[in-house]
Design a protein around this motif. Structure first.
Motif, PDB file in Angstrom:
ATOM      1  N   THR A   1       3.641  70.297  40.890  1.00  0.00           N
ATOM      2  CA  THR A   1       2.227  70.476  41.068  1.00  0.00           C
ATOM      3  C   THR A   1       1.470  69.374  41.923  1.00  0.00           C
ATOM      4  O   THR A   1       1.565  68.118  41.818  1.00  0.00           O
ATOM      5  N   ILE A   2       0.515  69.826  43.048  1.00  0.00           N
ATOM      6  CA  ILE A   2      -0.057  68.832  43.596  1.00  0.00           C
ATOM      7  C   ILE A   2      -1.547  69.490  43.450  1.00  0.00           C
ATOM      8  O   ILE A   2      -1.979  70.767  43.773  1.00  0.00           O
ATOM      9  N   TYR A   3      -2.553  68.654  43.254  1.00  0.00           N
ATOM     10  CA  TYR A   3      -3.895  69.007  42.735  1.00  0.00           C
ATOM     11  C   TYR A   3      -4.937  68.117  43.664  1.00  0.00           C
ATOM     12  O   TYR A   3      -4.922  66.908  43.460  1.00  0.00           O
ATOM     13  N   GLY A   4      -5.526  68.597  44.430  1.00  0.00           N
ATOM     14  CA  GLY A   4      -6.506  67.881  45.293  1.00  0.00           C
ATOM     15  C   GLY A   4      -7.972  68.083  44.798  1.00  0.00           C
ATOM     16  O   GLY A   4      -8.292  69.307  44.544  1.00  0.00           O
ATOM     17  N   CYS A   5      -8.705  67.015  44.725  1.00  0.00           N
ATOM     18  CA  CYS A   5      -9.867  67.254  44.281  1.00  0.00           C
ATOM     19  C   CYS A   5     -11.162  66.383  45.175  1.00  0.00           C
ATOM     20  O   CYS A   5     -10.452  65.427  45.618  1.00  0.00           O
ATOM     21  N   LYS A   6     -12.439  66.677  44.711  1.00  0.00           N
ATOM     22  CA  LYS A   6     -13.225  65.729  45.661  1.00  0.00           C
ATOM     23  C   LYS A   6     -13.190  64.390  45.007  1.00  0.00           C
ATOM     24  O   LYS A   6     -13.257  63.378  45.945  1.00  0.00           O
TER      25      LYS A   6
END
Lengths: 268, 324
Positions: A140-145
């Motif tokens: 899983t790769i999860y990008g967030c501000k």
């Protein structure tokens, strides 16, 4: 005649903050209600006088007596939804959409989540890390501000221990021990095999860059699944608001392969 | 039946039904509630508006809810309705509604209250004489149209046909026994070639310069959608403690606007393309090329303030272009 517009009244069991602007609402289904759903399906949830909104299901489909949705505050209805207290009613219809299930079984799966697009991916991670979803592997790769927008932080340690789970923040605030940058940077460090199934949910801008990167890695368009967001009212493929080219997001989607969308410029 | 007997019969029906049909008002033919028998039009010319709102009300309460109780609202009219004198093109639109709203409890409840009487003056206009550009009008047309009763005018004679058991019962109750029954055998033969060609044409045309060109003249006023018998899209809105279904319009600026600000139908070009895609791609594909997404009535052209002619748009799309 069954009325698909008639919602079901469900009780709020709990409401808890899972980021600075998002609350996880757990809903108690009335006794003897069957509500089977698949990954990435959604419900239409509403309140009297406030209309309805499409909300992603974020609990495991294995759990049968409750459901969970995560609500980010973006407008009138979602503000109201965040104010709901245990015992209050919520009116839901669904589940809607095609969703994913058997497409994933025994496959190598890469989840790519951007911002609140991570919400519908959570059930896959929950089931896999609980040993309820047989996959060859899960990344899983999860990008967030930033940290304030990061969802489900309390659960992430378990996910990291039991699967390959990585987070990147675009503009972290203060000290952040993790990675900083855009999700494409994490993607570029990720091994993708020819048969990896890629499931992504995020904003259109993320799709543009991630797709470019995936196609450069020679990933087949038929192995890329993406979930689209559109305005919708009926959920039945009639009202037309969610239409894209020949498809209805509510019925033919929300999950499409890139193969289905590549010749429809207005899709992404 | 002769005209004077037809008039007499219609006058009698006005006593027990709400009847909508084509009426001549100041030289215009409009579908309206019939109040005077002598104003009803039998020329076979298309009325300016369609019968859409009779079958699909522009605003309809669908559910009410209180704190814990949710209920379906099905509002019935005080009297049964007759849709009188539908021409074959408008009956094609009805045939489409029957498919789209086959499982819709509100449409079905309303439909149960409406008796449909088609009309065609065979001596004045042939069905093939409508300016038809998008339909295949079959030779055995009546078998593919939805109606309860159909009246064909041959010279001075009005000849009766029935399409449903309900139509038969209605005529029998009215003391009319001289009629023929035409069994409905389905909307049309599946796989209309014209419809498939048009679907292919539109779905491949997203980069065609015609859309850009139209976007420069189109005012996005939405009159074409409002008048179009096959534009049935809707919004759900809240009123006090009711949810209502109201006619939508894909030219409205918020048609594709989601919470958070993304607008997926932002430009006029996108909206025009969306309108054509619904008619010529989505409707035919969804219903197996058996019902039309456009009935060739040209009402969109008649109301367009800038004169956009759907026939010219389709013709332009058929021309080869360099920019692909």
């Amino acid at each position: 005649m069954n009325n698909p517009y008639l919602p079901l009244a469900v009780k709020i069991l709990s409401s808890q903050a899972v980021s600075a602007d998002t609350k996880l609402l757990t809903l108690q289904l009335p006794r003897a209600t069957r509500f089977d759903f698949k990954y990435l399906q959604f419900i239409m949830a509403g309140l009297p006088g406030w209309g309805e909104a499409a909300l992603s299901l974020t609990s495991s489909p294995e759990i049968k007596n409750t459901l969970a949705v995560a609500v980010r505050q973006v407008g009138g209805l979602t503000t109201k939804l965040q104010q709901l207290k245990p015992g209050n009613n919520l009116f839901i219809r669904g589940p809607f959409g095609n969703g994913l299930a058997k497409e994933l079984l025994n496959q190598s799966v890469l989840l790519i989540g951007g911002g609140c697009g991570f919400i519908p991916l959570r059930p896959i991670i929950l089931d896999y890390t609980a040993g309820k979803l047989p996959l060859k592997s899960l990344q899983t790769i999860y990008g967030c501000k930033n940290q304030r927008a990061l969802l489900f932080t309390k659960e992430q340690a378990t996910w990291q221990a039991k699967s390959d789970f990585k987070v990147i923040l675009e503009q972290p605030e203060g000290s952040w021990p993790g990675k900083q940058g855009l999700i494409t940077e994490l993607l570029n460090q990720t091994q993708i095999s020819l048969t990896t199934k890629i499931i992504m949910v995020g904003p259109p801008l993320m799709y543009k860059f991630v797709l470019k990167s995936l196609l450069a890695k020679k990933v087949l368009p038929s192995n890329i699944y993406l979930s689209l967001e559109r305005k919708m009212y009926c959920g039945l493929g009639v009202c037309q608001h969610c239409a894209i080219g020949p498809y209805y997001v509510c019925k033919d989607g929300p999950v499409f392969t890139y193969e289905q969308l590549k010749n429809i410029p207005e899709a992404i | 039946m002769l005209k004077k007997d037809l008039d007499k019969w219609l006058k009698k029906l006005l006593g027990s039904f709400i009847i909508y049909g084509p009426v001549v008002i100041k030289r215009q033919i409009l579908v309206q509630k019939i109040t005077q028998v002598k104003t009803v039009d039998y020329s076979g010319k298309l009325p300016q508006n369609s019968f859409k709102e009779i079958f699909l009300p522009a605003e309809q309460e669908i559910i009410t809810y209180q704190k814990t109780k949710v209920e379906t609202v099905i509002n019935q009219e005080a009297k049964n309705i007759i849709a009188w004198g539908l021409n074959v093109l408008d009956l094609k639109a009805l045939t489409l509604y029957e498919q789209v709203f086959a499982k819709d409890p509100y449409y079905q409840a309303r439909r149960r209250q409406i008796l449909v009487i088609g009309f065609h003056p065979a001596d004045a206009v042939s069905a093939k004489h409508y300016k038809n550009f998008a339909l295949e009008l079959e030779d055995n047309l009546l078998e593919h149209l939805v109606f309860d009763v159909f009246i064909i005018k041959h010279g001075a004679n009005f000849i009766f046909y029935t399409g449903t058991k309900r139509g038969q019962q209605f005529l029998e109750n009215q003391g009319i026994t001289d009629y023929q029954h035409v069994a409905f055998i389905g909307p049309a033969k599946e796989g209309s070639i014209k419809a498939q060609e048009l679907a292919g044409l539109i779905s491949k045309s997203v980069n065609h310069p015609v859309w850009e060109k139209l976007a420069k003249t189109c005012l996005a006023c939405g009159k074409c959608s409002a008048v179009c018998p096959t534009c049935y899209c809707f919004d759900l809105t809240e009123k006090n403690c009711s949810r209502c279904r109201v006619a939508g319009n894909c030219f409205n600026s918020d048609f594709g606007l989601v919470a958070g600000g993304n607008n997926f139908q932002e430009t006029i070009k996108q909206r025009i393309f969306f309108w054509y895609t619904h008619k010529f791609v989505r409707i035919p594909q969804q219903y197996k090329y058996a019902v039309p997404g456009c009935i060739s009535c040209l009402r969109c052209y008649q109301v367009c303030p800038v004169g956009i002619d759907i026939r010219k748009v389709l013709a332009e799309l058929k021309k080869p272009t360099t920019k692909k």
